[in-house]
Design an enzyme around this catalytic site. Sequence first.
Site, PDB file in Angstrom:
ATOM      1  N   HIS B  64       0.876  -1.178   0.000  1.00 28.59           N
ATOM      2  CA  HIS B  64       0.000   0.000   0.000  1.00 28.59           C
ATOM      3  C   HIS B  64       0.908   1.221   0.000  1.00 28.59           C
ATOM      4  O   HIS B  64       1.687   1.404   0.926  1.00 28.59           O
ATOM      5  CB  HIS B  64      -0.893   0.000   1.246  1.00 28.59           C
ATOM      6  CG  HIS B  64      -1.773  -1.204   1.351  1.00 28.59           C
ATOM      7  ND1 HIS B  64      -3.043  -1.244   0.831  1.00 28.59           N
ATOM      8  CD2 HIS B  64      -1.555  -2.430   1.893  1.00 28.59           C
ATOM      9  CE1 HIS B  64      -3.573  -2.440   1.061  1.00 28.59           C
ATOM     10  NE2 HIS B  64      -2.688  -3.183   1.704  1.00 28.59           N
ATOM     11  N   LEU B  65       0.819   2.017  -1.049  1.00 29.93           N
ATOM     12  CA  LEU B  65       1.728   3.164  -1.140  1.00 29.93           C
ATOM     13  C   LEU B  65       1.015   4.495  -0.895  1.00 29.93           C
ATOM     14  O   LEU B  65       1.638   5.544  -0.949  1.00 29.93           O
ATOM     15  CB  LEU B  65       2.461   3.159  -2.483  1.00 29.93           C
ATOM     16  CG  LEU B  65       3.308   1.891  -2.735  1.00 29.93           C
ATOM     17  CD1 LEU B  65       4.121   2.040  -4.009  1.00 29.93           C
ATOM     18  CD2 LEU B  65       4.234   1.578  -1.556  1.00 29.93           C
ATOM     19  N   ASN B 280      -4.539  -6.477   9.963  1.00 30.49           N
ATOM     20  CA  ASN B 280      -5.658  -7.294   9.512  1.00 30.49           C
ATOM     21  C   ASN B 280      -5.255  -8.022   8.232  1.00 30.49           C
ATOM     22  O   ASN B 280      -4.931  -7.356   7.253  1.00 30.49           O
ATOM     23  CB  ASN B 280      -6.879  -6.403   9.259  1.00 30.49           C
ATOM     24  CG  ASN B 280      -8.132  -7.219   9.077  1.00 30.49           C
ATOM     25  OD1 ASN B 280      -8.131  -8.426   9.308  1.00 30.49           O
ATOM     26  ND2 ASN B 280      -9.198  -6.588   8.629  1.00 30.49           N
ATOM     27  N   ASP B 307       2.389  -6.872   2.519  1.00 29.46           N
ATOM     28  CA  ASP B 307       1.225  -6.070   2.930  1.00 29.46           C
ATOM     29  C   ASP B 307       1.693  -4.767   3.591  1.00 29.46           C
ATOM     30  O   ASP B 307       1.097  -4.298   4.575  1.00 29.46           O
ATOM     31  CB  ASP B 307       0.308  -6.867   3.866  1.00 29.46           C
ATOM     32  CG  ASP B 307      -1.056  -6.193   4.065  1.00 29.46           C
ATOM     33  OD1 ASP B 307      -1.368  -5.233   3.333  1.00 29.46           O
ATOM     34  OD2 ASP B 307      -1.798  -6.633   4.961  1.00 29.46           O
ATOM     35  N   HIS B 311       1.383   3.947   8.034  1.00 33.76           N
ATOM     36  CA  HIS B 311       0.459   4.861   8.706  1.00 33.76           C
ATOM     37  C   HIS B 311       1.268   5.940   9.388  1.00 33.76           C
ATOM     38  O   HIS B 311       2.338   5.679   9.940  1.00 33.76           O
ATOM     39  CB  HIS B 311      -0.394   4.129   9.753  1.00 33.76           C
ATOM     40  CG  HIS B 311      -1.426   3.236   9.149  1.00 33.76           C
ATOM     41  ND1 HIS B 311      -2.508   3.713   8.456  1.00 33.76           N
ATOM     42  CD2 HIS B 311      -1.527   1.882   9.108  1.00 33.76           C
ATOM     43  CE1 HIS B 311      -3.241   2.700   8.023  1.00 33.76           C
ATOM     44  NE2 HIS B 311      -2.653   1.573   8.404  1.00 33.76           N
TER      45      HIS B 311
END
Lengths: 325, 429
Positions: B64-65, B280, B307, B311
Amino acid sequence: MTAPSLGKDLLGLEPLSREQIELILSTAEPFKEVSERLIKKVPALRGKTIVNLFLEASTRTRTSFEFAEKRLSADTVNIAAQGSAVQKGENLVDTARNLEAMRIDMVVIRHPSSGAAKFLAERIRSNVINGGDGTHEHPTQALLDMLTIRDRLGRIEGLKVCICGDVTHSRVARSNIWGLTKLGAQVAVCGPQSLLPGPIENLGVTVFRRIEDAIEWADVLNVLRLQLERMQAGYIPSLREYYRVFGVTQERLERAPRDILILHPGPMNRGVEIDSRVADGPQSVILNQVTNGVAVRMAVLYLLAGGRPELAEAAKKGSERGGGE
Amino acid sequence: MKPIVVQGGRVIDPSRNLDEIADVIIADGRIEAVGTGLGTPEGAEVVDATGKVVAPGLVDVHVHLREPGREDAETVATGARAAAAGGFTSVCAMPNTDPVTDNQAAVGFIVKQSMAARAARVYPIGAITVGQQGEQLAEFGEMVGAGAVAVSDDGHPVVSSHMMRTALEYSRSFGIPVAEHCEDPSLAKHGVMHAGLVATRMGLRGIPSAAEEIMVIRNILLAELTGGHVHLCHISTRGSVDLIRWGKDRGISVTAEATPHHFALTDAACEGYDTNAKMNPPLREATDVEAVKAGLKDGTLDAIATDHAPHHYEAKEREFDDAPFGVIGLETALGLGISLLVDTGVLTLPELIDRMSTTPARLFHLPAGTLAAGAPADIVIFDADASWTVDPAVFQSKSRNTPFGGWELKGKITMTMVDGDAVFGGAKG
């Protein structure tokens, strides 16, 4: 002498030793009498500032803490989520740091998230008392439960205590399990399987599926409040059936082989988890719990403020500096 | 551009079962030859790889970028640099951006940002449904035309079995995998960690293993029904591994990945309400960790994917219930693989390279995962025996949310090349 101390915070009973729990209970004894006086005030925490940060609805616990603080002569401020900066989106750390910048000494926190008290305690210098965090712990409730049991039955060790109802969502249940097992009681839980956590037996408790079996076994029942929203969430089909199958009723108690002490942390749903005749009957110590709540909280506040347990009696008279550093 | 000779390293190329001391000659950004006694081409730049491993660049099919939308946590450029620092030369970016990457223009934006970053290659994954809402199929054809290599509604499981069936059927027209985050939302609702003893003690709401397993078996059965390729993301439970093994035995087109954190940690890492252990699917129990390792060994779990979920510090610095799910992983993945899988005898080093490069490249049809002549010169060079301490402060990623800070890991990356250019560890790295 090297009496056990509580350290900086009271976050739960799981991290406490038996000696620390017994220390709180024994320190509570002399404080009981303060609330029976005409002038209900001792100077032990004079000059201390305490914030009651209640970010979840509470009447009993907040009032009990506030009485405990005032009877120890502390200055207190109450903050609720409604109308506070928290409602404006301020995060918990900022709220606490701002309070601390006003030079407070202690925070009593009630919060809907498990772990919130610990989170706060790790980030501020003031003493933090957990007044209930999510479904994690409610240590002062369990302490007052134990004090009440000990008052009536003279001991905790060896007693059979069954916690009845919604254990999954109960911080009272968790704190009771830790406290009672550390003091040598046998602990059981009883309730619908949909409200008992799967791995609960691994905490060293017995599970009863039928309330009749629990009543046959127990010396003490601690009847939990059934949160009415559990029904909407689909954990149980109806309050009517709950009462019929799991309710602590007079008829069931009459079949018990011995007199059973009845506790309830309140607020009660009469006719759901408990029958009014039981709640108001001779075996009920529900109001004694409330009375003891003030004494237990006075003891916790006093000890965390650095008060020496052997001076608790003296501190009441104001003849010793009871507050500590 | 000068030719390059990577000299004297232990060359591991799982695509050809190669594991020997050899030289790698690179010309015009491509592998020209691998072997011994090849000599040094005129004017070649020499990279000494003595004592090091030379392998195809690592491939991560699940990152996730955060760009567009949360550039404060990560961008395509910082994510691509974090990837390069971790030995990755190709990563696939999930579409849960803001706005969602669910159309050809959004896919094209990721491609453009990737080219500008000049670090690891970033391949976009398009959404399965418009807005990841699960209601209307996104335009797979146009997204593939713009550069998407797969589709996924990652983080928002496709609840409707009918929609998933349609997606798997439609994906066959374009030869792309449908990557699915397996979670029954009604079972996982409000859960913040694995439903087990630790959650019970901590008073945190649990996500049962069955929430994952129910969707794993549904997706396997839908892959059988449709003949589509379903790729199951971040498998965390023993039951899921068993179900995938069953599906593969039946010849169903199902592939799966595991993350480093799911083979490295159990739910005990959540003790103390550490929000860097909140992800998750959640960290599970020791038996699940063992099953994940066994699945990686026997190929039931085809690939390792991180994954990587950056954040911002503030987002994780709060109550456990309210902190977002996810940990970063690009810069610790190889070290965790070597330390916890190779050193413990679960995988051989060539098997680890296979799970982290050759196989994921094959599953997502990427031009990577091989040192065969003619392939792009995407290479990682690392010292498999060198130890290092994880220090999040020096990460290339914009975010620091890792549960591995302070860990001592083996396997230090010295250089990462894309098209023969050092994107990490070189003179300009």
